[in-house]
Design a protein around this motif. Structure first.
Motif, PDB file in Angstrom:
ATOM      1  N   GLY A 164       1.765   1.701  -3.387  1.00 45.74           N
ATOM      2  CA  GLY A 164       0.544   2.114  -4.081  1.00 45.74           C
ATOM      3  C   GLY A 164       0.199   3.573  -3.849  1.00 45.74           C
ATOM      4  O   GLY A 164      -0.263   4.265  -4.767  1.00 45.74           O
ATOM      5  N   SER A 175       0.821  -1.219   0.000  1.00 43.06           N
ATOM      6  CA  SER A 175       0.000   0.000   0.000  1.00 43.06           C
ATOM      7  C   SER A 175       0.851   1.264   0.000  1.00 43.06           C
ATOM      8  O   SER A 175       0.466   2.265  -0.609  1.00 43.06           O
ATOM      9  CB  SER A 175      -0.950  -0.009   1.193  1.00 43.06           C
ATOM     10  OG  SER A 175      -1.884  -1.054   1.035  1.00 43.06           O
ATOM     11  N   ARG A 219      -1.752  -2.858  -6.872  1.00 43.67           N
ATOM     12  CA  ARG A 219      -2.153  -3.499  -5.619  1.00 43.67           C
ATOM     13  C   ARG A 219      -2.762  -4.877  -5.861  1.00 43.67           C
ATOM     14  O   ARG A 219      -2.484  -5.808  -5.112  1.00 43.67           O
ATOM     15  CB  ARG A 219      -3.139  -2.615  -4.860  1.00 43.67           C
ATOM     16  CG  ARG A 219      -2.499  -1.450  -4.169  1.00 43.67           C
ATOM     17  CD  ARG A 219      -3.539  -0.635  -3.413  1.00 43.67           C
ATOM     18  NE  ARG A 219      -2.927   0.480  -2.734  1.00 43.67           N
ATOM     19  CZ  ARG A 219      -3.293   1.730  -2.879  1.00 43.67           C
ATOM     20  NH1 ARG A 219      -4.284   2.044  -3.684  1.00 43.67           N
ATOM     21  NH2 ARG A 219      -2.677   2.686  -2.218  1.00 43.67           N
TER      22      ARG A 219
END
Length: 165
Positions: A88, A85, A135
């Motif tokens: 991301g 994340s 992701r």
């Protein structure tokens, strides 16, 4: 359930969680951007993505990848999820940064309306699309891999745990 159906179901759930977190991102982003972080839109977007990431972790773990939730892997999944994340968030925020500060789509160089349209297209649309693709791939490949692929690893870990007991 066949492997194709399982992956399709997981993908649809992933998109649903992503859609909900997209709304969370927009609400937090515009809440910050039009109040306390008016001069820092990229920072507001990064904070919004961090909040949405926490919501996403809970929903992804409990809803999208619930069949890959062994008790042994909880910490590994959390570390992996937040690592993916973090990358991301960088991917998600990069188009907004480029739009604002490299291409110059910010007030007074362009009108306020043009700035906001450019922000919306670059951050929440392009950035989210790129980050979501990344992701999905990374979570599916590294954080929540199919249990069939890891059956031998899980069996070996169970043997070690049983032999220690």
């Amino acid at each position: 359930m066949s492997d194709k159906n399982r992956v399709l179901t997981r993908l649809l759930r992933f998109i649903g969680v992503g859609g909900f977190c997209f709304v969370v991102t927009l609400v937090v982003n515009y809440g910050l951007k039009f109040t306390v972080l008016e001069q820092h839109p990229t920072t507001a977007f990064i904070i919004a993505n961090c909040v949405a990431t926490i919501v996403s972790f809970i929903l992804t773990r409990q809803y999208t990848f619930q069949h890959q939730n062994s008790a042994f892997r909880k910490r590994v999944q959390a570390i992996g999820f937040f690592s993916v994340s973090l990358i991301g968030i960088g991917i998600n925020s990069a188009p907004l940064y480029v739009s604002r500060w490299i291409l110059g789509f910010h007030y007074p160089q362009v009108s306020f309306l043009s700035q906001e349209i450019a922000d919306f297209i670059s951050g929440p649309i392009i950035g989210t699309l790129l980050a979501m693709i990344f992701r999905w791939w990374a979570l599916h490949k590294f954080v929540f891999p199919d249990s069939e692929n890891n059956a031998s690893t899980d069996d070996a870990q169970e043997l070690v745990l049983v032999s220690k007991a």
